[in-house]
Every structure is written in structure tokens, then in C-alpha cells.
Scaffold this motif. Structure first.
Motif, PDB file in Angstrom:
ATOM      1  N   ASP A 144       0.809  -0.985   0.048  1.00 61.05           N
ATOM      2  CA  ASP A 144      -0.296   0.263   0.227  1.00 61.05           C
ATOM      3  C   ASP A 144       1.164   1.277   0.161  1.00 61.05           C
ATOM      4  OD1 ASP A 144      -1.468  -0.169   3.698  1.00 61.05           O
ATOM      5  OD2 ASP A 144       1.270  -0.543   2.108  1.00 61.05           O
ATOM      6  N   GLU A 145       2.271   0.705   0.766  1.00 59.38           N
ATOM      7  CA  GLU A 145       2.880   2.043  -0.538  1.00 59.38           C
ATOM      8  C   GLU A 145       3.585   2.763  -1.702  1.00 59.38           C
ATOM      9  OE1 GLU A 145       6.111   0.769   1.995  1.00 59.38           O
ATOM     10  OE2 GLU A 145       6.447   1.768   4.142  1.00 59.38           O
ATOM     11  N   HIS A 146       2.900   1.809  -2.333  1.00 64.24           N
ATOM     12  CA  HIS A 146       3.441   1.972  -4.176  1.00 64.24           C
ATOM     13  C   HIS A 146       1.945   2.463  -4.629  1.00 64.24           C
ATOM     14  CE1 HIS A 146       6.567  -0.947  -2.133  1.00 64.24           C
ATOM     15  NE2 HIS A 146       7.316  -0.392  -3.470  1.00 64.24           N
ATOM     16  N   ASP A 147       2.241   3.710  -5.337  1.00 64.49           N
ATOM     17  CA  ASP A 147       1.271   4.281  -6.631  1.00 64.49           C
ATOM     18  C   ASP A 147       0.405   4.078  -7.486  1.00 64.49           C
ATOM     19  OD1 ASP A 147       2.421   6.964  -5.100  1.00 64.49           O
ATOM     20  OD2 ASP A 147       0.505   6.132  -4.189  1.00 64.49           O
ATOM     21  N   TYR A 148       1.783   2.955  -7.951  1.00 64.42           N
ATOM     22  CA  TYR A 148       2.036   2.379  -9.458  1.00 64.42           C
ATOM     23  C   TYR A 148       2.373   0.803 -10.233  1.00 64.42           C
ATOM     24  CZ  TYR A 148       2.219   6.910 -10.104  1.00 64.42           C
ATOM     25  OH  TYR A 148       1.848   8.178  -9.954  1.00 64.42           O
ATOM     26  N   TRP A 149       1.256   0.087 -10.358  1.00 60.32           N
ATOM     27  CA  TRP A 149       1.976  -0.821 -10.279  1.00 60.32           C
ATOM     28  C   TRP A 149       1.387  -1.553 -11.804  1.00 60.32           C
ATOM     29  CZ3 TRP A 149       2.217  -4.464  -6.281  1.00 60.32           C
ATOM     30  CH2 TRP A 149       1.946  -4.561  -4.770  1.00 60.32           C
ATOM     31  N   GLY A 150       2.547  -2.767 -12.296  1.00 63.49           N
ATOM     32  CA  GLY A 150       2.502  -3.267 -13.325  1.00 63.49           C
ATOM     33  C   GLY A 150       1.141  -4.475 -13.719  1.00 63.49           C
ATOM     34  N   GLN A 151       1.361  -5.335 -14.500  1.00 61.59           N
ATOM     35  CA  GLN A 151       0.340  -6.391 -14.658  1.00 61.59           C
ATOM     36  C   GLN A 151       0.305  -7.383 -14.097  1.00 61.59           C
ATOM     37  OE1 GLN A 151       2.356  -5.601 -17.115  1.00 61.59           O
ATOM     38  NE2 GLN A 151       2.769  -7.307 -17.601  1.00 61.59           N
ATOM     39  N   GLY A 152       1.720  -8.133 -13.746  1.00 63.13           N
ATOM     40  CA  GLY A 152       2.317  -9.471 -13.186  1.00 63.13           C
ATOM     41  C   GLY A 152       2.729  -9.785 -14.202  1.00 63.13           C
ATOM     42  N   THR A 153       3.278 -11.007 -14.137  1.00 62.36           N
ATOM     43  CA  THR A 153       4.113 -12.110 -15.033  1.00 62.36           C
ATOM     44  C   THR A 153       3.994 -12.820 -14.215  1.00 62.36           C
ATOM     45  OG1 THR A 153       5.769 -12.818 -16.412  1.00 62.36           O
ATOM     46  CG2 THR A 153       6.288 -11.318 -14.928  1.00 62.36           C
ATOM     47  N   LEU A 154       3.393 -14.430 -14.987  1.00 65.66           N
ATOM     48  CA  LEU A 154       3.561 -14.947 -13.870  1.00 65.66           C
ATOM     49  C   LEU A 154       4.774 -16.370 -13.974  1.00 65.66           C
ATOM     50  CD1 LEU A 154       2.006 -17.760 -12.813  1.00 65.66           C
ATOM     51  CD2 LEU A 154       0.961 -18.604 -14.533  1.00 65.66           C
ATOM     52  N   VAL A 155       5.577 -16.897 -13.288  1.00 62.72           N
ATOM     53  CA  VAL A 155       6.370 -17.511 -13.076  1.00 62.72           C
ATOM     54  C   VAL A 155       6.248 -19.499 -12.013  1.00 62.72           C
ATOM     55  CG1 VAL A 155       8.182 -18.124 -12.012  1.00 62.72           C
ATOM     56  CG2 VAL A 155       8.117 -15.213 -12.486  1.00 62.72           C
ATOM     57  N   THR A 156       6.089 -20.115 -12.873  1.00 60.19           N
ATOM     58  CA  THR A 156       5.905 -21.145 -12.147  1.00 60.19           C
ATOM     59  C   THR A 156       7.339 -21.981 -12.553  1.00 60.19           C
ATOM     60  OG1 THR A 156       3.905 -20.707 -13.940  1.00 60.19           O
ATOM     61  CG2 THR A 156       4.286 -23.390 -12.932  1.00 60.19           C
ATOM     62  N   VAL A 157       7.770 -22.699 -11.354  1.00 57.87           N
ATOM     63  CA  VAL A 157       8.807 -22.970 -10.945  1.00 57.87           C
ATOM     64  C   VAL A 157       8.018 -25.172 -10.248  1.00 57.87           C
ATOM     65  CG1 VAL A 157      10.729 -23.410  -9.915  1.00 57.87           C
ATOM     66  CG2 VAL A 157       9.715 -21.485 -10.538  1.00 57.87           C
TER      67      VAL A 157
END
Length: 126
Positions: free
Chosen positions: A111-124
Motif C-alpha cells: 500500500d506504499e506503492h502508487d503504480y503497479w504493473g500487470q504481473g508476469t507469471l513464474v511457474t517453477v
């Protein structure tokens, strides 16, 4: 500032990946930036953070010694180098940013961050 995360994908345990967070709209050099991740059924958690000029970094205990965050302000991009990946690293990884307001500190809470990217999935897989 608009953030675009990339670089995720399926890997085997022990492999490496490098995630990128590219900024557009404004230069990323004035923003503190962090990586967070969210596994299925779990809350979003802090992974790593870097201050605006790259001189200060901080890591979650779970990734310390395996992951490295860095930035190239000339390219408006922040990276997350992930080595020795484990199945428990499987998650959607998000980059986030907040204007630095002259501070050299880093931020670790979502909640300290104002801007977010859309996310990228990592599957291990094991």
C-alpha cells in the motif's frame, strides 16, 4: 507512470529467470521500485525493493541470496534476477513504484506503492 512487467514463464527447479519492469509515460529514475508476488490463494507478499538511484536494496528472507534487484535508469527499467528457483517461488510477480520525494529509503509494503504493473507469471516445477 505505466509499468510493464515481463520475463516470466515455466522453469525447472534450480533454473534462473530475469524479470523486467519497464516504465513508460515518465522516467522511472525518480521512483522507488519493488517486486511483489502473489501465489494462488495467498496474499501479495514483498520480494525485493530498490531505491531511486539503486544504492539501497532490500530482500525478503525467502529470496535473500538467490534474487537480485537492479535498475538501469537510462533504460527506465528495473530487473529482478532470480536464481536457484524453487517450486515455492511459483507466483504472479508484480513490479510497483512510488515517487521518491527526495528520499533514499526503500518501500516494502504494497500500500506504499502508487503504480503497479500487470504481473508476469513464474511457474517453477520440481
Amino acid at each position: 507512470v505505466q509499468l510493464q512487467a515481463s520475463g516470466g514463464g515455466p522453469v525447472q527447479a534450480g533454473d534462473s529467470l530475469r524479470l523486467s519492469c519497464a516504465a513508460s509515460g515518465r522516467t522511472l529514475s525518480s521512483y522507488r521500485t519493488g517486486w511483489f508476488r502473489q501465489a494462488p490463494g495467498k496474499e501479495r507478499e514483498f520480494v525485493a525493493a530498490i531505491n531511486w538511484n539503486g544504492n539501497n536494496t532490500y530482500y525478503a528472507d525467502s529470496v535473500k541470496g538467490r534474487f537480485a534487484i537492479s535498475r538501469d535508469n537510462a533504460k527506465h527499467t528495473v530487473y529482478l534476477q532470480m536464481n536457484s528457483l524453487k517450486p515455492e517461488d511459483t507466483a504472479v510477480y508484480y513490479c510497483a513504484a512510488s515517487y521518491y520525494y527526495g528520499s533514499y529509503s526503500i518501500l516494502t509494503k504494497p500500500d506504499e506503492h502508487d503504480y503497479w504493473g500487470q504481473g508476469t507469471l513464474v511457474t517453477v516445477s520440481s
